[in-house]
Design a protein around this motif. Structure first.
Motif, PDB file in Angstrom:
ATOM      1  N   GLY A 202       0.691  31.079  -7.360  1.00  0.00           N
ATOM      2  CA  GLY A 202       1.992  30.665  -6.801  1.00  0.00           C
ATOM      3  C   GLY A 202       2.116  31.010  -5.376  1.00  0.00           C
ATOM      4  O   GLY A 202       2.665  30.220  -4.473  1.00  0.00           O
ATOM      5  N   CYS A 203       2.046  32.299  -5.245  1.00  0.00           N
ATOM      6  CA  CYS A 203       2.291  32.997  -3.982  1.00  0.00           C
ATOM      7  C   CYS A 203       1.549  32.382  -2.845  1.00  0.00           C
ATOM      8  O   CYS A 203       1.866  31.944  -1.831  1.00  0.00           O
ATOM      9  CB  CYS A 203       2.269  34.304  -3.811  1.00  0.00           C
ATOM     10  SG  CYS A 203       3.438  35.331  -4.759  1.00  0.00           S
ATOM     11  N   VAL A 204       0.123  32.100  -3.116  1.00  0.00           N
ATOM     12  CA  VAL A 204      -0.685  31.635  -2.272  1.00  0.00           C
ATOM     13  C   VAL A 204      -0.251  30.074  -1.888  1.00  0.00           C
ATOM     14  O   VAL A 204      -0.226  29.434  -0.935  1.00  0.00           O
ATOM     15  CB  VAL A 204      -2.024  31.669  -2.697  1.00  0.00           C
ATOM     16  CG1 VAL A 204      -3.196  30.673  -1.624  1.00  0.00           C
ATOM     17  CG2 VAL A 204      -2.743  33.151  -2.650  1.00  0.00           C
ATOM     18  N   ALA A 205       0.254  29.348  -2.928  1.00  0.00           N
ATOM     19  CA  ALA A 205       0.266  27.712  -2.746  1.00  0.00           C
ATOM     20  C   ALA A 205       1.489  27.700  -2.146  1.00  0.00           C
ATOM     21  O   ALA A 205       1.835  26.639  -1.367  1.00  0.00           O
ATOM     22  CB  ALA A 205       0.362  27.130  -4.125  1.00  0.00           C
ATOM     23  N   PHE A 206       2.706  28.464  -2.453  1.00  0.00           N
ATOM     24  CA  PHE A 206       4.260  28.166  -2.119  1.00  0.00           C
ATOM     25  C   PHE A 206       4.614  29.098  -0.900  1.00  0.00           C
ATOM     26  O   PHE A 206       5.650  28.908  -0.156  1.00  0.00           O
ATOM     27  CB  PHE A 206       5.088  28.117  -3.092  1.00  0.00           C
ATOM     28  CG  PHE A 206       4.832  27.070  -4.261  1.00  0.00           C
ATOM     29  CD1 PHE A 206       4.591  25.969  -4.175  1.00  0.00           C
ATOM     30  CD2 PHE A 206       3.963  27.548  -5.551  1.00  0.00           C
ATOM     31  CE1 PHE A 206       4.437  24.906  -4.925  1.00  0.00           C
ATOM     32  CE2 PHE A 206       3.751  26.633  -6.460  1.00  0.00           C
ATOM     33  CZ  PHE A 206       3.844  25.426  -6.157  1.00  0.00           C
ATOM     34  N   GLY A 207       3.657  29.999  -0.726  1.00  0.00           N
ATOM     35  CA  GLY A 207       4.301  30.835   0.781  1.00  0.00           C
ATOM     36  C   GLY A 207       5.124  31.894   0.590  1.00  0.00           C
ATOM     37  O   GLY A 207       5.187  32.628  -0.557  1.00  0.00           O
ATOM     38  N   ALA A 208       5.564  32.142   1.816  1.00  0.00           N
ATOM     39  CA  ALA A 208       6.597  33.435   2.012  1.00  0.00           C
ATOM     40  C   ALA A 208       7.567  33.556   0.904  1.00  0.00           C
ATOM     41  O   ALA A 208       8.022  34.570   0.608  1.00  0.00           O
ATOM     42  CB  ALA A 208       7.094  33.297   3.333  1.00  0.00           C
ATOM     43  N   SER A 209       8.389  32.515   0.790  1.00  0.00           N
ATOM     44  CA  SER A 209       9.374  32.673  -0.191  1.00  0.00           C
ATOM     45  C   SER A 209       8.955  33.249  -1.622  1.00  0.00           C
ATOM     46  O   SER A 209       9.796  33.895  -2.161  1.00  0.00           O
ATOM     47  CB  SER A 209      10.096  31.264  -0.287  1.00  0.00           C
ATOM     48  OG  SER A 209       9.344  30.425  -0.878  1.00  0.00           O
TER      49      SER A 209
ATOM     50  N   VAL B  79       2.498  36.077   5.985  1.00  0.00           N
ATOM     51  CA  VAL B  79       2.290  34.605   5.279  1.00  0.00           C
ATOM     52  C   VAL B  79       2.991  33.593   6.312  1.00  0.00           C
ATOM     53  O   VAL B  79       2.521  32.703   6.726  1.00  0.00           O
ATOM     54  CB  VAL B  79       2.799  34.539   4.056  1.00  0.00           C
ATOM     55  CG1 VAL B  79       2.638  33.039   3.458  1.00  0.00           C
ATOM     56  CG2 VAL B  79       2.097  35.443   3.132  1.00  0.00           C
ATOM     57  N   ALA B  80       4.286  34.053   6.597  1.00  0.00           N
ATOM     58  CA  ALA B  80       5.186  33.110   7.680  1.00  0.00           C
ATOM     59  C   ALA B  80       4.581  33.045   8.825  1.00  0.00           C
ATOM     60  O   ALA B  80       4.702  31.889   9.536  1.00  0.00           O
ATOM     61  CB  ALA B  80       6.707  33.674   7.719  1.00  0.00           C
ATOM     62  N   ALA B  81       3.992  33.996   9.509  1.00  0.00           N
ATOM     63  CA  ALA B  81       3.158  33.779  10.900  1.00  0.00           C
ATOM     64  C   ALA B  81       1.795  33.128  10.617  1.00  0.00           C
ATOM     65  O   ALA B  81       1.162  33.229  11.602  1.00  0.00           O
ATOM     66  CB  ALA B  81       3.136  35.444  11.420  1.00  0.00           C
TER      67      ALA B  81
END
Length: 146
Positions: free
Chosen positions: A28-35, A50-52
């Motif tokens: 889920g972290c990989v799929a949905f990103g920094a949040s 991740v955000a960068a």
């Protein structure tokens, strides 16, 4: 007609489900990103990378997810589901030890210096200890069968 009902060890099944959930949360972290990285306590540095657009956090997170899915497969095999995995007894013993070590070590970490909150270390360590206990109880029950 001989119908043998084979039951799987519930403690190891719970350990398997726990490792699967942990693996899915990492995906889920990989799929949905920094949040998601932030929410799950990966630390602000990881979330910023991740955000960068950096790939390293995703590579690390995918590696952890794969390990967790492998651990789930071993727990399922130890629970009684025939899977062609080598040295099930010893691998599940090692997995159990790693969960306990990670759980115990998390209570000793200096949270501010680690970049993660004290709440993250407390919760993640408690969860690791609980998953380790599931594995330990189940492994004790099936040790003679493996």
């Amino acid at each position: 007609m001989n119908q043998t009902i084979h039951t799987l060890n519930p403690w190891l099944l719970a350990g398997m489900v726990s490792s699967m959930i942990a693996g899915l949360l990492h995906l889920g972290c990989v799929a949905f990103g920094a949040s998601w990285y932030r929410f799950l306590g990966a630390g602000e540095d990881m979330a910023r990378m991740v955000a960068a657009g950096r790939l390293l956090p995703h590579v690390i997170t995918l590696a952890v997810a794969l390990i967790l899915f492998g651990w789930a497969a071993y727990a399922l095999a130890a629970a009684g589901q025939p899977l062609p995995l080598p040295r099930i007894r010893w691998v599940v013993l090692a997995i159990t030890a790693i969960y306990f070590l990670r759980g115990g070590a998390g209570f000793l970490i200096d949270a501010p210096q680690s970049g993660r909150s004290q709440a993250f270390w407390w919760w993640s360590s408690s969860i690791c200890l609980a998953i380790g206990a599931l594995h330990a109880i189940g492994l004790r029950q099936v040790w003679h069968l493996l």
